[in-house]
Design an enzyme around this catalytic site. Structure first.
Site, short mmCIF file in Angstrom:
data_model
loop_
_atom_site.label_atom_id
_atom_site.label_comp_id
_atom_site.label_asym_id
_atom_site.label_seq_id
_atom_site.Cartn_x
_atom_site.Cartn_y
_atom_site.Cartn_z
N GLU A 176 0.88 -1.16 0.00
CA GLU A 176 0.00 0.00 0.00
C GLU A 176 0.92 1.22 0.00
OE1 GLU A 176 -2.21 0.75 3.58
OE2 GLU A 176 -3.53 2.21 2.59
N ARG A 179 5.48 -13.38 9.01
CA ARG A 179 6.18 -12.15 8.72
C ARG A 179 7.51 -12.12 9.45
NH1 ARG A 179 2.29 -7.96 9.93
NH2 ARG A 179 3.95 -6.58 9.24
N LYS A 197 4.61 -0.09 10.84
CA LYS A 197 4.48 1.19 10.16
C LYS A 197 4.25 2.31 11.17
CE LYS A 197 2.94 0.46 5.85
NZ LYS A 197 1.95 0.13 4.82
#
Length: 581
Positions: A43, A279, A289
RNA sequence: UGGGCCGUCGCCAAGUUGGUUAAGGCACUGGGUUUUGAUCCCAGCAUACCUAGGUUCGAAUCCUAGCGGCCCAGCCA
């Protein structure tokens, strides 16, 4: 073990993993024909970090590897830009750069979820027409209240029974801009009592009167991730849609949308399949983030490309290499178990890559003067140093020797501790590529700090001359002639955080104690000093990597390095078995 | 205490249609080479697969019951 798996093991190539096994099966059954198509779907609302590197090597690497047996294999770079309030072109450009930097050419294979808005809208109408979606007019609070909990089922919305005609009309008016944000929402009609929360009539389209970085003001309704992602995959002909473990619970929804749309004739089988892997978790850094943004906006680091940051931009400036990241990706593997990789694994990968590719140079980072009292004043002579100890073809270079030299402050101890075999009063050491010297004395200032060291050199011991090998000394230190060295800004970087798991509870903490990860920042992670470097080093190009012998790997700063004011960043130190014990 | 995922050496990670001695890498330890306390080379490194039962000639692989960890209640992705 299969033959190919055995081969991989024997050739020390990439290890087999569960995703490759799945793909192997699909290839064997020709499920997707002659192709393996993956995608990397960031994104564009932030910068890529080390975790993305793992995903990039996985997705692009798979497509690359399988191209041998499935010639049409590809990996798409797809910007998942379905939320106009958070996404910006600036990030799109940065992401593209980072992917290219890691070595993957995306030209011609760059996609945007926003390119599919029309098709997505069409799919939504299709679902409404099939009575599989409805417009809900509850506000978000009401929706939350009726969603139920983890242990209790939700309640049907009072708007769930609207007619197809009414739903279609309302949805079209949503699209036409007749309503304000939040007035209505399109939901899939699945099951409010599903144990999987994602199936409790999830939102498909929401109203957002916002400017989109690519579609401008063409739309005021935007699709949600769960809807947009699977449809985008299907449109692009993705075969294997890889994502991280937290999306596992979304897979039934991914499949629900695609199966329904396939039944409605919108897509043909085989449909893409979602496969989840764990992950990356790394010690001594943060990869969320939110936390990364906090570090930057809070001024705890100097921007998104700060060499201390685990962003790809920061890594590049730090001197980390794409090949090093590739090693890292191969080393940590891919699986579904929660793992925590020690930061030293990454550092080792960078060392291994740099050891191979970085030419050697000499730099004295914390200089102190050494005078060779029996060396003629004004005399200069050439010493020769190989540019790479394992690659003679890279040649040698000249390093001038004179009476006054700079040596590393830590290479001298007035009172040597046990095991120290560098310079100390009365002790002998070799000036690397030069002569054996013997320390004869030193000066102290008022604070008992050493200001100058004196030594005598032995003219019979010059490196490379007959007889120089006759006498062995254990210590070997680097040096630079004062007259022939130039000052350089040396930025010594270390790990951003002082503890393995920033912000986590520690032993002895009260159970309810909340720690702030910002308090775990390592204040010594950045240390700027002035050192001395070989003359020629000032002339190198920004981003040139070198090993400063006995000191570590350094890179000429991408932005600040100039011939007039050289700036070098320490990428990583050399391994040091002395410092450890 | 709903659902999902995971648990193999210090850290990763193969193996999981049950079949002799549980891959490999990193780390670590010992030795060798070395004018970087670096690199490089050689050797060593799980009678053991979360625990406890069970099935079987045979189980990390199957069954049962536990234990531990992670994820999910955004009109974020």
């Amino acid at each position: 073990m299969t033959d190919t798996a055995t081969e991989r093991t024997n050739t020390n190539a990439v290890a087999n993993n569960f995703i490759r096994s799945r793909i192997d099966e699909d290839c064997a059954k020709k499920t997707y024909g002659e192709k393996v198509v993956t995608r990397f779907p960031p994104e564009p609302n932030g910068f890529l970090h080390f975790g993305h590197a793992k995903s990039i090597f996985l997705n692009f690497g798979l497509a690359q590897d399988y191209a041998a047996q499935c010639p049409q294999s590809l990996c798409n770079l797809r910007f998942d830009d379905t939320n106009p309030t958070k996404e910006e072109t600036e990030y799109v450009d940065a992401i593209r750069e980072d992917v290219a930097w890691l070595g993957f050419d995306t030209s011609g294979r760059e996609f945007y979820a926003s390119n599919y808005f029309k098709r997505l809208y069409h799919c939504a109408e299709l679902l409404i027409t099939a009575n599989l979606a409805y417009v809900d007019s509850q506000d978000s609070d009401a929706m939350r209240a009726t969603r139920g909990t983890l242990t209790e089922p939700g309640k049907n919305s009072p708007f769930r029974t609207r007619t197809i005609e009414e739903n279609l009309d309302l949805f079209r008016r949503m699209r036409a801009g007749e309503f304000i944000d939040g007035a209505h929402i399109l939901r899939a009609k699945i099951d409010m009592a599903a144990p999987n929360m994602n199936l409790r009539d999830p939102a498909i389209y929401r109203i957002r009167h916002a400017h989109h970085h690519r579609t401008g003001d063409a739309w005021c309704i935007y699709p949600m991730y769960d809807f947009a992602h699977c449809v985008s995959d299907a449109i692009e002909g993705i075969s294997h849609s890889l994502c991280t473990l937290e999306f596992t619970d979304h897979r039934p929804l991914y499949e629900w949308f695609l199966d329904r749309l396939a039944e409605l004739g919108e897509f043909t089988r085989p449909l893409p399949q979602q496969i989840e892997f764990s992950r990356l978790n790394l010690t001594y850094v943060v990869l969320s983030k939110r936390k990364l943004i906090q570090l930057v906006t809070g001024g705890h680091v100097d921007g998104w490309n700060d060499p201390r940051l685990p962003t790809l931009k920061g890594a590049r400036r730090r001197g980390f290499t794409p090949e090093g990241f590739k090693r890292f990706a191969d080393r940590i593997g891919v699986s579904k178990s929660d793992s925590l990789i020690d930061y030293s694994v990454l550092e080792d990968c960078m060392r291994e890559d740099l050891n191979e590719r970085a030419e050697r140079r000499v730099a004295v980072l914390d200089p102190i003067k050494l005078v060779l009292t029996n060396y003629p004043d004004g005399q200069t002579e050439a010493c020769f140093a190989p540019n790479h100890p394992h690659h003679a073809e890279l040649g040698t270079r000249e390093i001038p020797l004179a009476r006054e030299l700079w040596i590393e402050r830590e290479d001298f101890m007035p009172e040597p501790v046990k095991g120290f075999f560098r310079l100390a009063p009365g002790k002998e050491v070799r000036l690397r590529y030069g002569y054996i010297i013997k320390c004869t004395g030193f000066d102290l200032d008022a604070n008992e700090q050493v200001t100058c060291i004196y030594a005598e050199y032995d003219p019979e011991t010059k490196s490379g001359t007959p007889g120089s090998e006759s006498r062995k000394v254990k210590g070997n230190i680097h040096w630079l002639s004062c007259k022939h060295a130039v000052p350089a800004e040396i930025r010594l970087y270390d790990r951003l955080f002082a503890v393995p798991n920033p912000g986590a509870h520690r032993e002895g903490d009260a159970p309810d104690l909340e720690r702030d990860f910002l308090n775990d920042i390592n204040p010594a992670a950045k240390n700027i000093q002035t050192g001395m470097v070989e003359l020629a080093l000032a002339q190198c190009e920004p981003e040139s990597c070198y090993q400063f012998e006995r000191n570590g790997y350094f890179v000429a700063d991408q932005y600040d390095h100039t011939a007039g004011k050289p700036v070098f960043n320490r990428t990583v130190t050399l391994r040091d078995s002395w410092g450890k014990s």
